[in-house]
Design a protein around this motif. Structure first.
Motif, mmCIF file in Angstrom:
data_model
loop_
_atom_site.group_PDB
_atom_site.id
_atom_site.type_symbol
_atom_site.label_atom_id
_atom_site.label_comp_id
_atom_site.label_asym_id
_atom_site.label_seq_id
_atom_site.Cartn_x
_atom_site.Cartn_y
_atom_site.Cartn_z
ATOM 1 N N PRO A 1 0.869 -1.232 -0.032
ATOM 2 C CA PRO A 1 0.015 -0.173 -0.032
ATOM 3 C C PRO A 1 0.981 1.131 -0.054
ATOM 4 O O PRO A 1 2.082 1.327 0.625
ATOM 5 N N GLN A 2 0.465 2.189 -0.899
ATOM 6 C CA GLN A 2 1.174 3.488 -0.780
ATOM 7 C C GLN A 2 1.745 4.032 0.573
ATOM 8 O O GLN A 2 2.740 4.325 0.570
ATOM 9 N N THR A 3 1.058 3.859 1.429
ATOM 10 C CA THR A 3 1.386 4.556 2.727
ATOM 11 C C THR A 3 2.138 3.922 3.381
ATOM 12 O O THR A 3 2.939 4.358 4.180
ATOM 13 N N ILE A 4 2.672 2.652 3.061
ATOM 14 C CA ILE A 4 3.823 1.916 3.976
ATOM 15 C C ILE A 4 4.940 1.588 3.259
ATOM 16 O O ILE A 4 5.687 0.667 3.438
ATOM 17 N N ARG A 5 4.857 2.005 1.905
ATOM 18 C CA ARG A 5 5.953 1.342 0.825
ATOM 19 C C ARG A 5 7.133 1.876 1.418
ATOM 20 O O ARG A 5 7.374 3.119 1.839
ATOM 21 N N GLY A 6 8.162 0.989 1.277
ATOM 22 C CA GLY A 6 9.604 1.239 1.863
ATOM 23 C C GLY A 6 9.750 1.205 3.179
ATOM 24 O O GLY A 6 10.865 1.686 3.822
ATOM 25 N N GLN A 7 8.672 0.897 4.022
ATOM 26 C CA GLN A 7 8.951 0.863 5.619
ATOM 27 C C GLN A 7 8.758 -0.603 6.121
ATOM 28 O O GLN A 7 7.756 -1.455 5.684
ATOM 29 N N ILE A 8 9.251 -0.856 7.273
ATOM 30 C CA ILE A 8 9.170 -2.056 7.916
ATOM 31 C C ILE A 8 9.282 -1.570 9.361
ATOM 32 O O ILE A 8 9.951 -1.033 9.682
ATOM 33 N N GLU A 9 8.261 -2.470 9.956
ATOM 34 C CA GLU A 9 8.252 -2.347 11.609
ATOM 35 C C GLU A 9 9.076 -3.271 12.283
ATOM 36 O O GLU A 9 8.751 -4.442 12.125
ATOM 37 N N VAL A 10 10.075 -2.750 13.073
ATOM 38 C CA VAL A 10 10.889 -3.480 13.553
ATOM 39 C C VAL A 10 11.046 -3.517 14.921
ATOM 40 O O VAL A 10 10.870 -2.308 15.722
ATOM 41 N N ARG A 11 10.386 -4.614 15.645
ATOM 42 C CA ARG A 11 10.081 -4.604 16.976
ATOM 43 C C ARG A 11 11.072 -4.319 17.799
ATOM 44 O O ARG A 11 12.211 -4.545 17.873
ATOM 45 N N GLY A 12 10.955 -3.237 18.865
ATOM 46 C CA GLY A 12 11.889 -2.703 19.658
ATOM 47 C C GLY A 12 12.537 -1.752 19.199
ATOM 48 O O GLY A 12 13.311 -0.885 19.980
ATOM 49 N N ILE A 13 12.452 -1.008 17.968
ATOM 50 C CA ILE A 13 13.064 -0.184 17.277
ATOM 51 C C ILE A 13 12.428 0.856 16.710
ATOM 52 O O ILE A 13 12.319 2.136 16.670
ATOM 53 N N GLY A 14 11.052 0.492 15.900
ATOM 54 C CA GLY A 14 9.976 1.099 15.412
ATOM 55 C C GLY A 14 9.859 1.048 13.915
ATOM 56 O O GLY A 14 10.488 -0.011 13.333
#
Length: 151
Positions: free
Chosen positions: A71-84
């Motif tokens: 989805p455009q809103t999260i493209r290129g992003q990953i949630e890393v637990r403990g980091i953000g």
């Protein structure tokens, strides 16, 4: 029109799944929250895979091929637990090769023809424990075996 027929005619779906591309082919990683989707995604990226989407993946059928995209809103992003949330290089889309369903206790010798219909396309499905050290290697083996059988 039956409900089953209507589902087979869908040209897109959104799955609660992370996705990476290995050798240019998308692998969907599906499981409940906290099961290890993003962890396995990060380990695959560390081994050379490329991020397609984290947590939610759009699946689009075009010309009989299923493609995965973020989805455009999260493209290129990953949630890393403990980091953000972390930004990573990504690709816009890739043709789907397989679905990995996170299962802490998969069958030792599963059926070889397990498939899952997504947007009217039959996609090979495999159950793997995400947090085992060998999980990224197993995912790569799945993709390479599937690609070899198509050649």
């Amino acid at each position: 029109m039956s409900a089953e027929h209507a589902v087979s005619q869908l040209s897109s779906e959104t799955l609660h799944a992370s996705c990476v591309a290995i050798d240019g082919h998308a692998v969907l990683i599906e499981g409940p929250s906290g099961a290890g989707k993003s962890d396995l995604t990060l380990r695959l990226i560390d081994r050379g895979a490329v991020l397609v989407s984290d947590d939610y993946t759009l699946l689009l059928r075009r010309d009989g091929v299923l493609y995965a995209a973020a989805p455009q809103t999260i493209r290129g992003q990953i949630e890393v637990r403990g980091i953000g949330v972390v930004e990573l290089p990504c690709i816009a889309e890739a043709p789907v090769a397989a679905v990995i369903v996170i299962d802490p206790n998969p069958e030792r010798m599963p059926e070889r023809d397990s498939v899952r219909p997504i947007a009217g396309i039959a996609v090979p499905q495999f159950a793997l424990p995400a947090l085992e050290p060998s999980a990224p290697i197993k995912v790569e083996l799945v993709v390479r075996r599937l690609l070899a059988t198509r050649a």
